[in-house]
Scaffold this motif. Structure first.
Motif, PDB file in Angstrom:
ATOM      1  N   VAL A  10      -1.612 -39.040  14.931  1.00  0.00           N
ATOM      2  CA  VAL A  10      -2.193 -38.058  15.849  1.00  0.00           C
ATOM      3  C   VAL A  10      -3.303 -37.298  15.106  1.00  0.00           C
ATOM      4  CG1 VAL A  10      -1.755 -36.031  17.276  1.00  0.00           C
ATOM      5  CG2 VAL A  10       0.001 -37.817  17.061  1.00  0.00           C
ATOM      6  N   PRO A  11      -4.560 -37.390  15.575  1.00  0.00           N
ATOM      7  CA  PRO A  11      -5.657 -36.710  14.881  1.00  0.00           C
ATOM      8  C   PRO A  11      -5.380 -35.216  14.701  1.00  0.00           C
ATOM      9  CG  PRO A  11      -6.533 -38.217  16.531  1.00  0.00           C
ATOM     10  CD  PRO A  11      -5.034 -38.175  16.741  1.00  0.00           C
ATOM     11  N   GLY A  12      -5.610 -34.733  13.485  1.00  0.00           N
ATOM     12  CA  GLY A  12      -5.427 -33.319  13.197  1.00  0.00           C
ATOM     13  C   GLY A  12      -3.999 -32.893  12.977  1.00  0.00           C
ATOM     14  N   SER A  13      -3.054 -33.833  13.017  1.00  0.00           N
ATOM     15  CA  SER A  13      -1.653 -33.469  12.889  1.00  0.00           C
ATOM     16  C   SER A  13      -1.268 -33.239  11.433  1.00  0.00           C
ATOM     17  CB  SER A  13      -0.765 -34.565  13.481  1.00  0.00           C
ATOM     18  OG  SER A  13      -0.825 -35.750  12.701  1.00  0.00           O
ATOM     19  N   TYR A  14      -0.185 -32.487  11.267  1.00  0.00           N
ATOM     20  CA  TYR A  14       0.352 -32.261   9.931  1.00  0.00           C
ATOM     21  C   TYR A  14       0.728 -33.580   9.268  1.00  0.00           C
ATOM     22  CZ  TYR A  14       3.767 -31.055   6.353  1.00  0.00           C
ATOM     23  OH  TYR A  14       4.468 -30.966   5.180  1.00  0.00           O
ATOM     24  N   ALA A  15       1.396 -34.465  10.009  1.00  0.00           N
ATOM     25  CA  ALA A  15       1.847 -35.731   9.442  1.00  0.00           C
ATOM     26  C   ALA A  15       0.666 -36.569   8.941  1.00  0.00           C
ATOM     27  CB  ALA A  15       2.648 -36.514  10.478  1.00  0.00           C
ATOM     28  N   LEU A  16      -0.405 -36.609   9.697  1.00  0.00           N
ATOM     29  CA  LEU A  16      -1.571 -37.360   9.258  1.00  0.00           C
ATOM     30  C   LEU A  16      -2.124 -36.782   7.960  1.00  0.00           C
ATOM     31  CD1 LEU A  16      -3.607 -39.615   9.813  1.00  0.00           C
ATOM     32  CD2 LEU A  16      -4.946 -37.972  11.155  1.00  0.00           C
ATOM     33  N   ARG A 363       3.682 -16.684  21.335  1.00  0.00           N
ATOM     34  CA  ARG A 363       3.035 -15.576  20.613  1.00  0.00           C
ATOM     35  C   ARG A 363       2.482 -16.048  19.273  1.00  0.00           C
ATOM     36  NH1 ARG A 363       5.003 -12.669  16.574  1.00  0.00           N
ATOM     37  NH2 ARG A 363       7.170 -13.269  16.976  1.00  0.00           N
ATOM     38  N   LEU A 364       3.260 -16.835  18.557  1.00  0.00           N
ATOM     39  CA  LEU A 364       2.810 -17.316  17.254  1.00  0.00           C
ATOM     40  C   LEU A 364       1.698 -18.350  17.398  1.00  0.00           C
ATOM     41  CD1 LEU A 364       6.310 -17.557  15.556  1.00  0.00           C
ATOM     42  CD2 LEU A 364       4.500 -15.930  15.011  1.00  0.00           C
ATOM     43  N   ASP A 365       1.781 -19.199  18.400  1.00  0.00           N
ATOM     44  CA  ASP A 365       0.707 -20.172  18.637  1.00  0.00           C
ATOM     45  C   ASP A 365      -0.615 -19.463  18.912  1.00  0.00           C
ATOM     46  OD1 ASP A 365       2.332 -22.377  18.285  1.00  0.00           O
ATOM     47  OD2 ASP A 365       2.742 -22.636  20.434  1.00  0.00           O
ATOM     48  N   ALA A 366      -0.540 -18.310  19.591  1.00  0.00           N
ATOM     49  CA  ALA A 366      -1.749 -17.587  19.980  1.00  0.00           C
ATOM     50  C   ALA A 366      -2.495 -17.008  18.783  1.00  0.00           C
ATOM     51  CB  ALA A 366      -1.396 -16.461  20.956  1.00  0.00           C
ATOM     52  N   THR A 367      -1.814 -16.898  17.626  1.00  0.00           N
ATOM     53  CA  THR A 367      -2.492 -16.372  16.441  1.00  0.00           C
ATOM     54  C   THR A 367      -3.485 -17.374  15.855  1.00  0.00           C
ATOM     55  OG1 THR A 367      -0.835 -17.214  14.864  1.00  0.00           O
ATOM     56  CG2 THR A 367      -0.427 -15.031  15.874  1.00  0.00           C
ATOM     57  N   GLY A 368      -3.322 -18.642  16.211  1.00  0.00           N
ATOM     58  CA  GLY A 368      -4.198 -19.669  15.650  1.00  0.00           C
ATOM     59  C   GLY A 368      -3.796 -20.113  14.252  1.00  0.00           C
ATOM     60  N   GLU A 369      -2.732 -19.525  13.698  1.00  0.00           N
ATOM     61  CA  GLU A 369      -2.272 -19.904  12.363  1.00  0.00           C
ATOM     62  C   GLU A 369      -1.287 -21.073  12.454  1.00  0.00           C
ATOM     63  OE1 GLU A 369      -3.264 -18.627   9.464  1.00  0.00           O
ATOM     64  OE2 GLU A 369      -4.700 -17.363  10.569  1.00  0.00           O
ATOM     65  N   PRO A 370      -1.261 -21.929  11.443  1.00  0.00           N
ATOM     66  CA  PRO A 370      -0.346 -23.076  11.467  1.00  0.00           C
ATOM     67  C   PRO A 370       1.073 -22.682  11.068  1.00  0.00           C
ATOM     68  CG  PRO A 370      -1.618 -23.119   9.451  1.00  0.00           C
ATOM     69  CD  PRO A 370      -2.137 -21.943  10.250  1.00  0.00           C
TER      70      PRO A 370
END
Length: 384
Positions: A10-16, A363-370
């Motif tokens: 998956v492009p941009g994924s952690y696993a990649l 809420r955490l997703d909205a911060t833009g942080e991983p």
């Protein structure tokens, strides 16, 4: 109940990112960590090329576990690393790395931990001295506070994952948050029932294993457990994963320390001598499979425990299944198969997640942080 497995394509994924960035960096680090001979350099270079070409090659047929990996990898070996389930492919990478370093072969590198130098440097570092000295200050705290501190120390000690540091750097300065906290339920399982055996499925060596051992010491010293079985890996795995040799090194490190750390180390030393603290290195600990597929002997052993505590990200992935669960999928539902009460102490370093309130996740997703992969957030989850 099921969900699609996490994949690396998956492009941009952690696993990649693990396959494209972390594994090549790790191979460079391993190559320079020990004075390997030319044959080992060539083998490591071949593995680096295999990773770069993104095609999984089989183990050498002479490998002692060739048949097992061929069966586990049926339909996957020969494909791209990123096109098979992430948990399986990442596990296979570490098995191939041990093959490249000659860990299982007859010769001078047999049994030599390729991650040993970084483990030893961390265990002997000044940060450990400072962390152990904090036990002296904590000794004056009320018993409940000390117990809570030891549990949190075991939880957040998972930040000491050496493979994570290769590409993430030091995360200690970032904001931290406990997104699920079932610690009251965890303590009730050990305080409100007759003492029994507690199994701990350990994760990393060094600065994580030390607080795990201190938590085990507390459980034994306070009579909350009759004995503690510490499950570690039978051989090196995922860079910093603890082996029996790492347990011995950490108990020695504690026993040699001054103050409260040294007292705890002495108690642990005696507990190992009389069997109240037992290391266990079941082969399944290094299998590329979820705990749902555990063999019967391990299932029976965990079924006999009053509580099993799983530590870290990899054990969590194996516990709930390395799948793209909706975040609010109940943790008790995905662990219903487990043969006894189970608690997960995990800092978040990969995408799999269960039992988190959907509003909290939004809420955490909205911060833009991983936050799901950065190691800055954590959870304590329990299925009684």
């Amino acid at each position: 109940m099921d969900a699609p497995p996490i994949m690396g394509n998956v492009p941009g994924s952690y696993a990649l990112g693990v396959f494209r960035d972390r594994h090549p960096a790790l191979l460079r680090q391993v190559r320079e960590a020990l004075p390997y001979t030319p044959d080992r350099h060539r083998a490591l270079d071949r593995l680096a090329d295999e990773v770069a070409r993104d095609v999984m090659e089989p183990l050498d047929p002479s490998a002692h576990d060739f048949a097992a990996w061929a069966e586990w990898g049926r339909g996957m070996i020969g494909r791209r690393w990123v096109d098979v389930p992430f948990l399986w492919a990442e596990s296979y990478f570490y098995r191939k790395l041990l093959a490249a370093t000659g860990y299982f072969e007859d010769g001078p590198w047999r049994g030599i931990d390729p991650f040993g130098p970084v483990k030893q440097a961390e265990l002997g570092g000044p940060e450990v001295d400072a962390e152990l000295a904090a036990l002296d200050r904590a000794a004056a705290s009320p018993p409940g506070e000390r117990a809570a501190g030891l549990l949190l120390g075991s939880l957040w000690g998972n930040r000491a994952d050496l493979s994570f540091k290769i590409t993430q750097g030091d995360e200690r300065e970032r904001a931290s948050e406990l997104v699920v906290d079932d610690s009251d339920l965890l303590w009730s399982l050990v305080r409100d029932r007759a003492p029994g055996r507690i199994c701990v499925l350990a994760d990393n060596a060094g600065r994580e294993l030390l607080p795990d051992l201190l938590l085990a010491d507390h459980l034994l010293a306070e009579g909350l457990a009759t004995d503690v079985v510490l499950h570690v890996k039978p051989h090196p795995y995922f860079v910093s994963d603890a082996t029996p040799a790492d347990v011995a090194a950490c108990v020695r490190r504690l026993a040699a320390a001054p103050g409260q750390a040294g007292k705890a180390g002495g108690r642990l030393w005696r507990a190992m001598a009389d069997g109240r603290l037992s290391p266990r290195a079941h082969p399944f600990s290094c299998a590329p499979l979820p705990y749902r597929d555990m063999p019967d002997d391990l299932r029976a052993e965990l079924a006999s425990a009053a509580l099993t505590i799983t530590k870290g990200d990899l054990n969590y992935r194996r516990l709930v299944g390395d799948r793209m669960w909706p975040v609010d999928t109940p943790f008790p539902a995905v662990t219903a198969y487990f043969p006894g009460p189970v608690a997960a102490l995990r800092t978040l370093k990969s995408d799999v997640l269960t039992g988190v309130d959907a509003g909290t996740a939004a809420r955490l997703d909205a911060t833009g942080e991983p936050w799901r992969t950065s190691g800055t957030h954590a959870l304590i989850q329990v299925r009684a």
